[in-house]
Write a protein that holds these residues in place. Structure first.
Motif, mmCIF file in Angstrom:
data_model
loop_
_atom_site.group_PDB
_atom_site.id
_atom_site.type_symbol
_atom_site.label_atom_id
_atom_site.label_comp_id
_atom_site.label_asym_id
_atom_site.label_seq_id
_atom_site.Cartn_x
_atom_site.Cartn_y
_atom_site.Cartn_z
ATOM 1 N N TYR A 158 -85.350 101.184 -30.158
ATOM 2 C CA TYR A 158 -86.490 100.290 -30.369
ATOM 3 C C TYR A 158 -86.197 98.954 -29.696
ATOM 4 N N PHE A 159 -87.210 98.381 -29.049
ATOM 5 C CA PHE A 159 -87.016 97.149 -28.301
ATOM 6 C C PHE A 159 -88.029 96.086 -28.704
ATOM 7 N N ALA A 160 -87.636 94.821 -28.511
ATOM 8 C CA ALA A 160 -88.488 93.645 -28.664
ATOM 9 C C ALA A 160 -89.155 93.613 -30.042
ATOM 10 N N ARG A 161 -90.482 93.496 -30.080
ATOM 11 C CA ARG A 161 -91.222 93.387 -31.340
ATOM 12 C C ARG A 161 -90.905 94.538 -32.292
ATOM 13 N N LEU A 162 -90.777 95.743 -31.761
ATOM 14 C CA LEU A 162 -90.505 96.892 -32.633
ATOM 15 C C LEU A 162 -89.128 96.773 -33.274
ATOM 16 N N LEU A 222 -84.088 97.565 -36.838
ATOM 17 C CA LEU A 222 -82.997 98.311 -36.212
ATOM 18 C C LEU A 222 -83.282 98.504 -34.743
ATOM 19 N N ASP A 223 -82.205 98.690 -33.977
ATOM 20 C CA ASP A 223 -82.397 98.869 -32.541
ATOM 21 C C ASP A 223 -82.220 100.304 -32.091
ATOM 22 N N ALA A 224 -81.587 101.139 -32.914
ATOM 23 C CA ALA A 224 -81.397 102.541 -32.543
ATOM 24 C C ALA A 224 -81.089 103.367 -33.782
ATOM 25 N N GLN A 243 -96.693 99.308 -37.266
ATOM 26 C CA GLN A 243 -96.335 99.169 -35.856
ATOM 27 C C GLN A 243 -96.868 100.308 -34.991
ATOM 28 N N PHE A 244 -97.014 101.505 -35.572
ATOM 29 C CA PHE A 244 -97.417 102.674 -34.779
ATOM 30 C C PHE A 244 -98.819 103.184 -35.122
ATOM 31 N N SER A 245 -99.624 102.344 -35.786
ATOM 32 C CA SER A 245 -100.955 102.776 -36.235
ATOM 33 C C SER A 245 -101.980 102.838 -35.115
ATOM 34 N N GLY A 246 -101.637 102.308 -33.947
ATOM 35 C CA GLY A 246 -102.577 102.300 -32.834
ATOM 36 C C GLY A 246 -103.207 100.942 -32.611
ATOM 37 N N THR A 247 -103.026 100.015 -33.549
ATOM 38 C CA THR A 247 -103.599 98.682 -33.383
ATOM 39 C C THR A 247 -102.686 97.781 -32.561
ATOM 40 N N ARG A 248 -101.403 98.099 -32.486
ATOM 41 C CA ARG A 248 -100.440 97.328 -31.693
ATOM 42 C C ARG A 248 -99.936 98.228 -30.559
ATOM 43 N N PRO A 249 -100.155 97.833 -29.317
ATOM 44 C CA PRO A 249 -99.774 98.709 -28.203
ATOM 45 C C PRO A 249 -98.254 98.863 -28.067
ATOM 46 N N PHE A 250 -97.861 100.021 -27.602
ATOM 47 C CA PHE A 250 -96.455 100.267 -27.297
ATOM 48 C C PHE A 250 -96.387 101.316 -26.209
ATOM 49 N N ARG A 251 -95.234 101.408 -25.584
ATOM 50 C CA ARG A 251 -94.988 102.411 -24.553
ATOM 51 C C ARG A 251 -93.800 103.240 -24.968
ATOM 52 N N LEU A 310 -91.007 116.469 -25.955
ATOM 53 C CA LEU A 310 -89.683 115.943 -26.290
ATOM 54 C C LEU A 310 -88.628 117.037 -26.164
ATOM 55 N N PRO A 311 -87.685 116.901 -25.245
ATOM 56 C CA PRO A 311 -86.587 117.864 -25.205
ATOM 57 C C PRO A 311 -85.563 117.546 -26.297
ATOM 58 N N ASP A 312 -84.871 118.560 -26.739
ATOM 59 C CA ASP A 312 -83.809 118.359 -27.726
ATOM 60 C C ASP A 312 -82.759 117.417 -27.148
ATOM 61 N N ARG A 313 -82.237 116.556 -28.000
ATOM 62 C CA ARG A 313 -81.174 115.600 -27.665
ATOM 63 C C ARG A 313 -81.600 114.534 -26.651
ATOM 64 N N ALA A 314 -82.904 114.293 -26.556
ATOM 65 C CA ALA A 314 -83.406 113.259 -25.648
ATOM 66 C C ALA A 314 -83.189 111.875 -26.236
ATOM 67 N N GLU A 315 -83.100 110.902 -25.341
ATOM 68 C CA GLU A 315 -83.152 109.501 -25.753
ATOM 69 C C GLU A 315 -84.605 109.072 -25.607
ATOM 70 N N VAL A 316 -85.186 108.584 -26.691
ATOM 71 C CA VAL A 316 -86.581 108.151 -26.688
ATOM 72 C C VAL A 316 -86.615 106.658 -26.981
ATOM 73 N N ALA A 317 -87.129 105.885 -26.036
ATOM 74 C CA ALA A 317 -87.261 104.439 -26.213
ATOM 75 C C ALA A 317 -88.713 104.107 -26.518
ATOM 76 N N LEU A 318 -88.919 103.233 -27.496
ATOM 77 C CA LEU A 318 -90.246 102.764 -27.866
ATOM 78 C C LEU A 318 -90.230 101.248 -27.740
ATOM 79 N N PHE A 319 -91.230 100.695 -27.038
ATOM 80 C CA PHE A 319 -91.211 99.272 -26.739
ATOM 81 C C PHE A 319 -92.618 98.774 -26.465
ATOM 82 N N PRO A 320 -92.865 97.464 -26.664
ATOM 83 C CA PRO A 320 -94.171 96.908 -26.343
ATOM 84 C C PRO A 320 -94.393 96.918 -24.837
ATOM 85 N N PRO A 321 -95.649 96.898 -24.398
ATOM 86 C CA PRO A 321 -95.918 96.801 -22.964
ATOM 87 C C PRO A 321 -95.302 95.520 -22.413
#
Length: 89
Positions: A11-15, A21-23, A52-60, A74-85
């Motif tokens: 998770y990055f920035a606002r998230l 937490l960051d990870a 944060q994930f309701s759709g009212t706050r944008p993220f990528r 999503l592949p197994d064991r992937a790293e998934v990053a979620l962050f604001p635009p």
């Protein structure tokens, strides 16, 4: 057979600030197949997760450092990053 997928979430920035937490490493049910499914699964935690994930706050999202759409698988064991635009300057 209903197997779990293991994902490394970052998770990055606002998230990061809002969620406190960051990870984290999570095991998600087999029916969590896309980034959209993952976000719905995270929203079930309630509170800031839902806000944060309701759709009212944008993220990528990015999988293994490649920016993807919410419908990306999503592949197994992937790293998934979620962050604001990110806005350019």
């Amino acid at each position: 057979m209903n197997t779990m997928k293991q994902l490394e979430l970052r998770y990055f920035a606002r998230l990061r600030d809002a969620l406190g937490l960051d990870a984290e490493t999570v095991s998600v049910p087999a029916q969590v197949n896309t980034v959209r499914d993952l976000v719905a699964w995270l929203r079930q935690r309630g509170g800031e997760w839902d806000a944060q994930f309701s759709g009212t706050r944008p993220f990528r999202a990015a999988i293994n450092q490649d920016i993807v759409s919410l419908d990306e698988t999503l592949p197994d064991r992937a790293e998934v990053a979620l962050f604001p635009p990110v806005t350019g300057g």
